[in-house]
Design an enzyme around this catalytic site. Structure first.
Site, PDB file in Angstrom:
ATOM      1  N   TYR A  73     -18.378  -5.983  -9.397  1.00 18.56           N
ATOM      2  CA  TYR A  73     -17.027  -7.159  -9.442  1.00 18.56           C
ATOM      3  C   TYR A  73     -17.849  -8.464 -10.467  1.00 18.56           C
ATOM      4  O   TYR A  73     -19.241  -8.845  -9.877  1.00 18.56           O
ATOM      5  CB  TYR A  73     -16.485  -7.404  -8.449  1.00 18.56           C
ATOM      6  CG  TYR A  73     -15.484  -6.257  -8.159  1.00 18.56           C
ATOM      7  CD1 TYR A  73     -14.393  -6.242  -9.234  1.00 18.56           C
ATOM      8  CD2 TYR A  73     -14.914  -5.632  -7.165  1.00 18.56           C
ATOM      9  CE1 TYR A  73     -13.190  -5.900  -9.010  1.00 18.56           C
ATOM     10  CE2 TYR A  73     -13.762  -4.736  -6.812  1.00 18.56           C
ATOM     11  CZ  TYR A  73     -12.768  -5.049  -7.692  1.00 18.56           C
ATOM     12  OH  TYR A  73     -12.075  -3.797  -7.562  1.00 18.56           O
ATOM     13  N   GLU A 119     -11.770  -6.979  -0.483  1.00 20.44           N
ATOM     14  CA  GLU A 119     -12.325  -7.907   0.760  1.00 20.44           C
ATOM     15  C   GLU A 119     -12.908  -8.690   0.595  1.00 20.44           C
ATOM     16  O   GLU A 119     -13.344  -9.280   1.635  1.00 20.44           O
ATOM     17  CB  GLU A 119     -13.216  -6.641   1.139  1.00 20.44           C
ATOM     18  CG  GLU A 119     -11.673  -5.823   1.993  1.00 20.44           C
ATOM     19  CD  GLU A 119     -12.333  -4.368   0.761  1.00 20.44           C
ATOM     20  OE1 GLU A 119     -10.686  -4.586   0.704  1.00 20.44           O
ATOM     21  OE2 GLU A 119     -12.549  -4.070   0.664  1.00 20.44           O
ATOM     22  N   ASN A 177      -7.245  -6.313 -12.074  1.00 21.09           N
ATOM     23  CA  ASN A 177      -7.089  -5.112 -11.125  1.00 21.09           C
ATOM     24  C   ASN A 177      -6.315  -4.694 -10.041  1.00 21.09           C
ATOM     25  O   ASN A 177      -5.422  -5.471  -9.279  1.00 21.09           O
ATOM     26  CB  ASN A 177      -8.368  -5.886  -9.586  1.00 21.09           C
ATOM     27  CG  ASN A 177      -9.139  -4.045  -9.471  1.00 21.09           C
ATOM     28  OD1 ASN A 177      -9.952  -4.057  -9.466  1.00 21.09           O
ATOM     29  ND2 ASN A 177      -9.103  -4.424  -8.162  1.00 21.09           N
ATOM     30  N   GLU A 178      -5.974  -3.355 -10.711  1.00 21.02           N
ATOM     31  CA  GLU A 178      -4.976  -2.714  -9.621  1.00 21.02           C
ATOM     32  C   GLU A 178      -3.558  -3.476  -9.338  1.00 21.02           C
ATOM     33  O   GLU A 178      -2.957  -4.350  -8.990  1.00 21.02           O
ATOM     34  CB  GLU A 178      -4.986  -2.471  -7.894  1.00 21.02           C
ATOM     35  CG  GLU A 178      -6.569  -1.581  -7.825  1.00 21.02           C
ATOM     36  CD  GLU A 178      -6.072  -0.922  -6.554  1.00 21.02           C
ATOM     37  OE1 GLU A 178      -5.905  -1.432  -5.585  1.00 21.02           O
ATOM     38  OE2 GLU A 178      -7.085   0.263  -6.283  1.00 21.02           O
ATOM     39  N   GLU A 255     -12.280   3.872  -8.941  1.00 20.83           N
ATOM     40  CA  GLU A 255     -12.891   3.418  -7.471  1.00 20.83           C
ATOM     41  C   GLU A 255     -12.272   4.687  -6.074  1.00 20.83           C
ATOM     42  O   GLU A 255     -12.066   5.308  -6.490  1.00 20.83           O
ATOM     43  CB  GLU A 255     -12.185   2.065  -6.392  1.00 20.83           C
ATOM     44  CG  GLU A 255     -12.230   0.992  -7.082  1.00 20.83           C
ATOM     45  CD  GLU A 255     -11.657  -0.209  -6.961  1.00 20.83           C
ATOM     46  OE1 GLU A 255     -11.131   0.094  -5.109  1.00 20.83           O
ATOM     47  OE2 GLU A 255     -11.210  -0.983  -7.043  1.00 20.83           O
ATOM     48  N   TYR A 321     -19.103  -0.326   5.177  1.00 22.39           N
ATOM     49  CA  TYR A 321     -17.772   0.118   4.440  1.00 22.39           C
ATOM     50  C   TYR A 321     -18.292   1.780   5.090  1.00 22.39           C
ATOM     51  O   TYR A 321     -17.606   3.194   4.030  1.00 22.39           O
ATOM     52  CB  TYR A 321     -18.372   0.065   2.780  1.00 22.39           C
ATOM     53  CG  TYR A 321     -16.889   0.675   1.894  1.00 22.39           C
ATOM     54  CD1 TYR A 321     -15.924  -0.893   1.850  1.00 22.39           C
ATOM     55  CD2 TYR A 321     -16.478   1.843   1.554  1.00 22.39           C
ATOM     56  CE1 TYR A 321     -14.594  -0.203   1.452  1.00 22.39           C
ATOM     57  CE2 TYR A 321     -15.574   1.353   0.552  1.00 22.39           C
ATOM     58  CZ  TYR A 321     -14.239   0.267   0.771  1.00 22.39           C
ATOM     59  OH  TYR A 321     -13.507   0.736   0.069  1.00 22.39           O
TER      60      TYR A 321
HETATM   61  C1  GLA Z   1      -8.143  -1.502  -3.979  1.00 23.29           C
HETATM   62  C2  GLA Z   1      -9.525  -2.703  -4.269  1.00 23.29           C
HETATM   63  C3  GLA Z   1     -11.428  -2.645  -4.306  1.00 23.29           C
HETATM   64  C4  GLA Z   1     -10.894  -2.401  -2.859  1.00 23.29           C
HETATM   65  C5  GLA Z   1     -10.653  -1.418  -2.017  1.00 23.29           C
HETATM   66  C6  GLA Z   1     -11.105  -1.175  -0.833  1.00 23.29           C
HETATM   67  O1  GLA Z   1      -9.105  -0.101  -4.524  1.00 23.29           O
HETATM   68  O2  GLA Z   1      -9.026  -2.561  -6.091  1.00 23.29           O
HETATM   69  O3  GLA Z   1     -10.908  -4.026  -4.743  1.00 23.29           O
HETATM   70  O4  GLA Z   1     -10.391  -4.406  -2.322  1.00 23.29           O
HETATM   71  O5  GLA Z   1      -8.548  -0.966  -2.029  1.00 23.29           O
HETATM   72  O6  GLA Z   1     -12.094  -1.650  -0.439  1.00 23.29           O
END
Ligand code: GLA
Ligand code: CA
Length: 807
Positions: A73, A119, A177-178, A255, A321
């Site tokens: 990232y 995070e 992102n998402e 991911e 993690y």
């Molecule tokens: C999502 C986000 C990541 C991270 C994860 C949890 O997938 O894209 O950046 O926050 O959740 O760790």
């Protein structure tokens, strides 16, 4: 002769050029690297979470796992800490990181946001965007888009020359992102795409990452779609919808969550190695590409850890993690299991050896931090007027002190406001209590107050929220503060208008300079602070209270500061051998740590993290300096270095369970909104009520599970209003749950935390019926309930017979 020379001269150059330039494309059922089928085996690691001297070691560790790519990232806010001032040097030198990856034979996937989640403070967005109060983040707000483009161009100056088309290691770049978990706005996502395409060229592969449940909302036709999901997930199920829409698209889990992140006040998260390895084995056996998030999490040094919502759940400093490579770069048992499996997919070749750690691990004997400077010595700006947020005071991170002189409140009163994030309240310098946003607290009862008393509210800001709509997260006191009391039978409210706002920035310079103020300037400082109280002294004198005034002044001075033990502590430790260590802060309150000028991260006695990882590359032989800023005050100002981290020791006043029996409703005579049976298996299910129901509380009675003997588990819940749209879950809190597996962090609040991979689960051995009650914050009219069981294969713990109530 001439010809021969020319041939030998040009040959190596052509070879180099051929080797250098390449292509990476989304082909038919597979990715294509230089035209040949290619499975991406990516390791997610974040360069700002690793000290630069260790970068290459961590890359080599990923390589030893059999990975062929690293996925990174770009955190906008670490590169542009002040608007318009960019930094790509030192630990921020992302181009160097990519070159190191290439040097080690690894490709690179870049995820430049602008929003990243991760995070990380505000999901990577810079706090100063919030100075524009009406800004719409992650939308086509003109100012937001203008800043995004400038940032992306600056990143492009570093990285555009490093794409595979230019002979570099970068094979793909991610767009946003998402976004599906945030909104539905294809024009916005398209603008980000166009911006990135303009920078990296039309040949570079661009992709989006989302969840299987929401990727369709913003999926752009000309981008590659990838899915995010975690350890244990049912993989066929996760790709089912993609397969229906794009049968010929290559599959990639962008991911694959190896573990999970930790939050202050909750247990350390772990995920079983076997589930992770099995999932990856399954993907590789099917030719599915992946990025393992995280392969090595590292550390959110300084103030860079973010926070989750709904509610406010700040993340700890460690980003271990439960990843295969632990926070300090070493192989875990998970690593070894994964490596064994990955070796099967390495074209018959042995995997590279596991590299030696760059530094030994050392211990540091217990020592005391003997120098103390009161918190007031860290004050930077001071302004009189209405209440100001950090942002209004132009401060990104730190603590603010708010002072006001009170009117007389003859009875107990309730102080109410929106405090971001950890507030402590003092009357004439005496601590009264705290208002903790983590616990959803918004008020505090105060004793009767004499006219002219000085009220101080100390507000420490933690990480800004990084997920969901709540990322617009101002710090300090947001809005007004009121005092309400019943006086002579009538409820009366006071709203002081005049405040002193004082900032205490969180940075090493401020911490260091606070000790200079101790020497010559401390007396001056004290006077300056007591100046603030002149009005009060004047008032006391005019009311014939000279004696009381003198006593208060004396008290104040003799405390060496106004707020007692709070403030800065400095000490030194000597090393004959340098190495990585874990400094223990169990005896401290709450705050920040700086070692040799490096910001190490946040500490908080509640845990679960009790030690901070201190990389040896930031230590030196001989004398090392440590400064701790403690906004609560230590029990003992001592520190020692141990050879193992402590990431799982809670010191809570009260458990996180919602099992107060007084909160349990009596549903005996209530009529359910719906009674029925859920289907087995993964995925969302909707229960439509025969008629809409009104109520402030939602209660679900789980009478049985699909598989007998299972513990009940629910991943997410939504309610629909009469218009069939989902009701906002922002104000939701858990009122009651008869059983919660707190050790695994499977408490009741997990059913509305926006994360499909987290869930409420009952304790081992607890038998149904089970009950969960959610407070919706206010009365709602509800027409349906949406339910998501666990994402794991077979949906363990899924509910069979249920009764749903609104009351
Ligand atoms: C999502 C986000 C990541 C991270 C994860 C949890 O997938 O894209 O950046 O926050 O959740 O760790
Ligand atoms: Ca959840």
């Amino acid at each position: 002769m001439f010809l021969l020379v020319a041939a030998t001269m040009t040959a190596p150059m052509t070879v180099m050029a051929q080797k250098a330039k390449g292509t990476f494309e989304t082909g038919n059922g597979t990715f294509l690297l230089n035209g040949k089928p290619f499975v991406v085996k990516a390791a997610e690691i974040h360069y700002p979470r690793i000290p630069k001297p260790y970068w290459e070691h961590r890359i080599k560790m990923c390589k030893a796992l059999g990975m062929n790519t690293v996925c990174i990232y770009i955190f906008w806010n670490i590169h542009e800490q002040e608007e318009g001032e960019f930094d790509f040097t030192g630990n921020n030198d992302v181009a160097e990181f990519c070159r190191l990856a290439q040097k080690n034979g690894m490709y690179v996937i870049v995820r430049p946001g602008p929003y990243v989640c991760a995070e990380w403070e505000m999901g990577g967005l810079p706090w100063w965007l919030l100075k524009k109060k009406d800004i719409r983040l992650r939308e086509r707000d003109p100012y937001f888009m203008e800043r995004v483009k400038i940032f992306e161009e600056k990143v492009g100056e570093q990285l555009a020359g490093l794409t595979i088309q230019n002979g570099g290691p970068i094979i793909m770049v991610q767009v946003e992102n998402e976004y599906g978990s945030y909104g539905e706005d294809k024009p916005y996502v398209s603008e980000i795409r166009d911006c990135l395409r303009g920078i990296y060229g039309k040949d570079l592969a661009l992709f989006q990452c989302d969840w299987s449940s929401n990727f369709e909302k913003n999926g752009l036709d000309d981008l590659t779609w990838t899915m995010n999901f975690g350890t244990g997930a049912n993989i066929n199920d996760q790709f089912r919808r993609l397969g229906e829409l794009r049968p010929n698209a290559p599959k990639m889990c962008s991911e694959f969550w190896s573990g999970w992140f930790d939050k202050w006040g909750a247990r350390h998260e772990t995920r079983p190695a076997k589930d992770m390895v099995d999932g990856m084995d399954e993907m590789l056996s099917k030719g599915i590409s992946f990025s393992l998030y995280m392969t090595h999490g590292g550390t959110s040094f300084g103030h860079w850890a973010g926070a989750n919502s709904p509610g406010f759940a700040p993340d700890v400093t460690s980003y271990d993690y439960d990843a295969p490579i632990n926070e300090y770069g070493l192989a875990t048992p998970k690593f070894n299991e994964l490596r064994k499996m990955m070796a099967k997919y390495n074209d018959g070749k042995a995997l590279p050896a596991v590299p030696k750690a760059p530094m030994p691990i050392i211990t540091v004997p217990k020592f005391e931090l003997k120098e103390h400077a009161p918190l007031e010595c860290g004050i930077d700006e001071r302004e009189k007027g209405t209440l100001k947020t950090f942002e209004e005071m132009d401060m990104g991170w730190g603590t603010m002190m708010y002072f006001t002189f009170m009117p007389e409140i003859p009875a107990q009163s309730v102080l109410t406001g929106d405090f971001h994030d950890f507030a402590q309240v003092f009357v004439n310098g005496e601590y009264v209590g705290k208002i903790d946003r983590v616990k959803n607290e918004k008020s505090l009862t105060l004793p009767p107050i004499k006219k002219g008393s000085m009220l101080t509210i100390l507000v420490e800001g933690m990480g800004r929220i990084n997920f969901g709509r709540a990322i617009k997260d101002y710090k300090g006191i947001v809005g007004d503060v009121t005092f309400t009391a019943e006086v002579d039978g009538t409820e009366t409210t006071w709203k002081p208008k005049e405040w002193y706002n004082a900032t205490i920035p969180d940075d090493y310079e401020t911490a260091k300079e606070s000790f200079d103020c101790l020497k010559e300037e401390f007396d001056e400082m004290k006077e300056e602070i007591s100046d603030l109280k002149k009005e009060k002294w004047g008032w006391m004198l005019s009311h014939g209270m000279k004696k009381e005034m003198e006593k208060m002044q004396e008290d104040f001075m003799s405390k060496g500061g106004f707020l007692g033990k709070r403030g800065y502590y400095r000490g030194y430790f000597n090393l004959s051998k340098v190495g990585d260590t874990f400094l223990n802060f169990e005896t401290w309150g709450k705050g920040q740590v700086y070692v040799n000028g490096h910001a190490m991260g946040r500490i908080w006695s509640i845990g679960p993290q009790q030690t901070l990882y201190v990389p040896g590359c930031w230590l030196k032989k001989g004398k090392n300096e440590i400064i701790v800023l403690d906004v609560v005050g230590p029990k003992e100002a001592i520190v020692w270095g141990q050879d193992k981290p402590e990431l799982n020791k809670l010191q809570l006043e009260k458990s996180n369970k919602h099992n107060n029996i007084g909160d349990k409703p009596d549903l005996n005579s209530a009529t359910p909104a719906a009674t029925g049976t859920f289907n087995g298996g993964n995925g969302w299910q909707t229960v439509k009520f025969a008629t809409p129901k009104k109520g402030r509380f939602l209660a679900i009675e789980c009478l049985s599970t699909q598989k007998e003997g299972d513990r009940v588990a629910i991943a997410e819940l939504y309610l629909q209003g009469t218009d069939g749209k989902r009701i906002s879950r922002e104000p939701w809190t858990t009122k009651y749950a008869n059983s919660e597996d707190e050790n695994g962090n499977h408490t009741g609040d997990k059913v509305y935390d926006l994360q499909e991979s987290t869930y409420w689960q009952t304790e081992k051995g607890a038998t149904p019926p089970h009950l969960i009650v959610i407070d919706l914050g206010s009365e709602q009219t509800v027409s349906a309930l949406e339910y998501l069981p666990r994402a794991e294969q077979g949906a363990p713990g899924s509910v069979k017979n249920y009764k749903i109530y609104l009351y």
